[in-house]
Each structure stands twice: as C-alpha cells, then as structure tokens.
Scaffold this active site. Structure first.
Site, PDB file in Angstrom:
ATOM      1  N   GLY A 118       0.828  -1.207   0.000  1.00 41.78           N
ATOM      2  CA  GLY A 118       0.000   0.000   0.000  1.00 41.78           C
ATOM      3  C   GLY A 118       0.857   1.248   0.000  1.00 41.78           C
ATOM      4  N   PHE A 119       0.210   2.375   0.176  1.00 46.58           N
ATOM      5  CA  PHE A 119       0.899   3.662   0.052  1.00 46.58           C
ATOM      6  C   PHE A 119       1.968   3.844   1.141  1.00 46.58           C
ATOM      7  CE2 PHE A 119       0.463   8.192   1.541  1.00 46.58           C
ATOM      8  CZ  PHE A 119       1.482   8.670   0.735  1.00 46.58           C
ATOM      9  N   ILE A 120       1.570   3.863   2.404  1.00 38.93           N
ATOM     10  CA  ILE A 120       2.571   4.071   3.469  1.00 38.93           C
ATOM     11  C   ILE A 120       3.479   2.842   3.567  1.00 38.93           C
ATOM     12  CG2 ILE A 120       2.956   4.489   5.943  1.00 38.93           C
ATOM     13  CD1 ILE A 120       0.351   6.028   6.049  1.00 38.93           C
ATOM     14  N   ASP A 148       0.443  -8.786   1.516  1.00 35.72           N
ATOM     15  CA  ASP A 148      -0.592  -7.873   1.015  1.00 35.72           C
ATOM     16  C   ASP A 148      -1.439  -8.593  -0.029  1.00 35.72           C
ATOM     17  OD1 ASP A 148      -2.013  -5.563  -0.025  1.00 35.72           O
ATOM     18  OD2 ASP A 148      -0.433  -4.348   0.874  1.00 35.72           O
ATOM     19  N   LEU A 186       0.031  -2.796   8.952  1.00 37.96           N
ATOM     20  CA  LEU A 186      -0.606  -1.684   8.231  1.00 37.96           C
ATOM     21  C   LEU A 186      -1.790  -2.140   7.386  1.00 37.96           C
ATOM     22  CD1 LEU A 186       2.463  -0.659   8.730  1.00 37.96           C
ATOM     23  CD2 LEU A 186       1.998   0.902   6.870  1.00 37.96           C
ATOM     24  N   TYR A 221     -14.929   3.153  10.111  1.00 38.60           N
ATOM     25  CA  TYR A 221     -13.463   3.062  10.011  1.00 38.60           C
ATOM     26  C   TYR A 221     -12.827   3.521  11.319  1.00 38.60           C
ATOM     27  CZ  TYR A 221      -8.690   3.917   8.440  1.00 38.60           C
ATOM     28  OH  TYR A 221      -7.319   3.918   8.334  1.00 38.60           O
ATOM     29  N   LYS A 259     -10.580   1.153  13.807  1.00 38.44           N
ATOM     30  CA  LYS A 259      -9.208   1.445  14.241  1.00 38.44           C
ATOM     31  C   LYS A 259      -9.138   1.550  15.770  1.00 38.44           C
ATOM     32  CE  LYS A 259      -6.687   1.400  10.559  1.00 38.44           C
ATOM     33  NZ  LYS A 259      -5.560   0.462  10.422  1.00 38.44           N
TER      34      LYS A 259
END
Ligand code: UDP
Length: 321
Positions: free
Chosen positions: A10-12, A31, A73, A146, A150
């Site tokens: 993913g992005f991060i 992933d 993540l 969401y 979290k």
C-alpha cells in the site's frame, strides 16, 4: 533486522519498505494488493512479497515466526469504502488485526500498529492529544465504521500489551506523497490531481473551511521507523503528522497554482458525493509533543514542497495521457 509489513504494497507500507531496505534490513510484505507500488524491489534478495491475506492464519504464523518485528498496516482504507462496504472495513480492520496480534503475541514479536487520526472523530479539542476523547456520530452513519474499527484495533493492542506483548500505536494524519491512491479515487489530494489533470473543476466539498494537516510520506515514514526502534515508544499511542493546518479551500487553490492549471473550484454539497452516510470533520490537528520527544522526529517537508514532489511524480507516471 527482519521486518514484516502487512499492507506493505500500500501507500505508506511501500514507503516504509523503501526505508527499511535503505537501512539494509530485510523486508517481507504481506498484502492482497498488486505489486505495483513495490515493483522496484522485486529483484532485491532482501525483499519478499507474499500476496495473501492477513486472514490466512498459516501464512501469518510462518511470516511472524521469521521476522523480528511486525508492522501491521493492512487495512481497508478510504472514504469510499467506509460508506460503500462497511462490512469489509470492520471485518478486515477488526478481525484481521486481532488475528495478527494473536500470532505476534504467541511468537513474542513486537507490533507497530498503524491507526489513524480518524480515531479522534469530530472532536473539537484541537490539537488532538493522544489521551484526548474521541467524539463520533451515530452507528447509522457508515463513515464512523473506520474510526471505530481502528479504535477497536487499538483496544486489542492494549489488551495484548497487558498480557505482555510489546506494542506501539501510531495515529497518522493525512499522509500524502508519490504512490498515493490512483488518481480520482481515495483521498482528497489524489481526487484533486485527477481533476487538475483533466482541467475539470476541483470539487471542494461543503464550504471548504474544514481543515487538515497533510503529512509528507517521507516524514511519516521516518517517524514510523523510529517507533519500531525507540524502547520508550512501547505501550504508547503516538500521533504522526505535521501541525500546519490548511483549509481544503486553500489546498485546492494551492494545488491549482502548483499544477499551473486553469481549473476552477466547484463547491459541492457532501451528500452529492458521499450520500447521507457521511459526516465531515471540521478541524484535524495533531499534538506532536510525543512524536518529537519519544521518536525524535520533526517534520521536514513543508506542504508546498511535498505537493510539488507529488505532482512531479504523478506527472512522471504519465497521468496526463
Ligand atoms: N474533500 C473535498 N473534495 C473531494 C474529496 C474530499 O473537498 O473531492 C474533502 C473531504 O470532505 C474532507 C477532506 O477533503 O474534508 C479530506 O478528505 P479525505 O477523504 O482525503 O480524508 P479525511 O481527512 O476526511 O479522512
């Protein structure tokens, strides 16, 4: 060090993989997503990409037993999912996190959990301190699923911490940079990029006075790496961000200027974009004392510079075709 990054494609996660490989560590990512964001590492013998789900217990057990530290993540992220597929958000973010923590606990491996500034909800106590209250709307508003997922993940972290698992919880504030979502989807910056590219109006939702503090990926990643190695971080929640507050209206103006576009701004009501299952957050600003004191990281990349680099990267990808 052997580092397992769930959600590493993913992005991060992909930026985090870059950072650990640059430190000469070994990295395995787990992933379900394609290797698009980590393709540049596929030939590196210190890098391994396992395309599977965090729900696959056998795989998770094998990878956790291999690693020294787990960066968790993997999650379903993005407002379109919060309002479009709340079941997936809750299932992956809650049950998946429980599964990863459980395996790490049994193996005695430290976990760095990536949480979110969404956890604070629409609290008005800015800047948000890690021990501050969460203020959320009704469960009939899907947007909050969401944030709730979290928060449950964080509760699981602290429940396992009580049993002896070393954990660190990181709450990210609007991270952006190269490899952000595909243009047109996901977060505000990638949506604006798509509109700028086509020269269509930049859609500011509501009156545009809502604010965010955008954090350049490189700054977020330096803090994330530090969280894995700083002993004092264990058992803590730490905000990861910048405290430069910008309104979405100003962000739109800035991006139009940096792109050199003739796009105009169109103010659109939030219902027309997200339906009725969405509520916006008026101000979101982190308190950064813990990040600076415990992780010894101060953000280095100002918004304008970060946006320039992001725009350059997206242009280099041929998004203007
Ligand atoms: N936003 C906007 N136009 C868009 C998409 C988003 O004005 O086309 C606004 C959104 O309403 C919010 C802010 O940009 O106030 C940030 O949205 P994003 O989905 O990136 O992340 P959030 O911080 O809300 O999780």
């Amino acid at each position: 060090m052997k580092v397992l990054i769930t959600g590493g494609a993913g992005f991060i996660g992909s930026h985090l993989a870059d950072a650990f490989l640059a430190r000469a560590d070994e990295v395995t990512i787990l992933d379900v997503a394609s290797d698009l964001k980590v393709r540049h590492h596929l030939d590196d013998p210190r890098f391994r990409y396992v395309r599977d789900s965090i729900m696959n217990r056998e795989i998770v057990e094998g990878l956790v037993s291999w690693c020294d530290i787990v960066y968790h993540l993997a999650a379903v992220v993005g407002v379109e999912h919060y309002v479009g597929d709340p079941y997936q958000v809750l299932n992956v973010n809650v049950n998946g996190t429980q599964a990863v923590l459980n395996v790490a606990f049994k193996a005695g491996k430290k976990v760095i959990f990536s949480s979110s500034s969404e956890v604070y909800g629409r609290s008005l106590s800015v800047p948000f301190k890690e021990e501050g209250d969460r203020v959320l709307g009704s469960t009939r508003i899907d947007r909050w699923c969401y944030s709730t997922s979290k928060a449950v993940g964080e509760h699981f972290c602290f429940a396992f911490h009580k049993l002896g698992l070393p954990v660190v919880v990181l709450r990210y504030f609007n991270v952006y940079g190269p490899r952000l979502d595909r243009i047109d989807v996901g977060r505000v910056i990638s949506i604006f990029l798509g509109q700028l590219m086509r020269g269509t109006p930049v859609t500011v939702i509501g009156d545009g006075r809502q604010t965010r503090c955008f954090t350049y990926a490189e700054d977020a990643v330096r803090a994330t790496v530090a969280a894995g190695v700083a002993d004092e971080a264990v058992g803590k929640i730490i905000n990861i961000g910048t405290d430069t507050e910008v309104s979405i209206h100003s962000l739109a103006e800035l991006m139009i200027r940096l792109w050199g576009s003739r796009s105009r701004i169109a103010f659109v009501p939030q219902e027309s974009v997200y339906g009725h299952s969405y509520e916006d957050i008026p101000r979101r600003v982190p308190d950064l004392q813990l990040m600076k004191r415990i992780l010894r990281v101060t953000p280095q990349v100002p918004l304008e510079e970060g946006l320039r680099r992001t725009i350059e990267w997206f242009r280099g990808q041929g998004v203007e075709d």
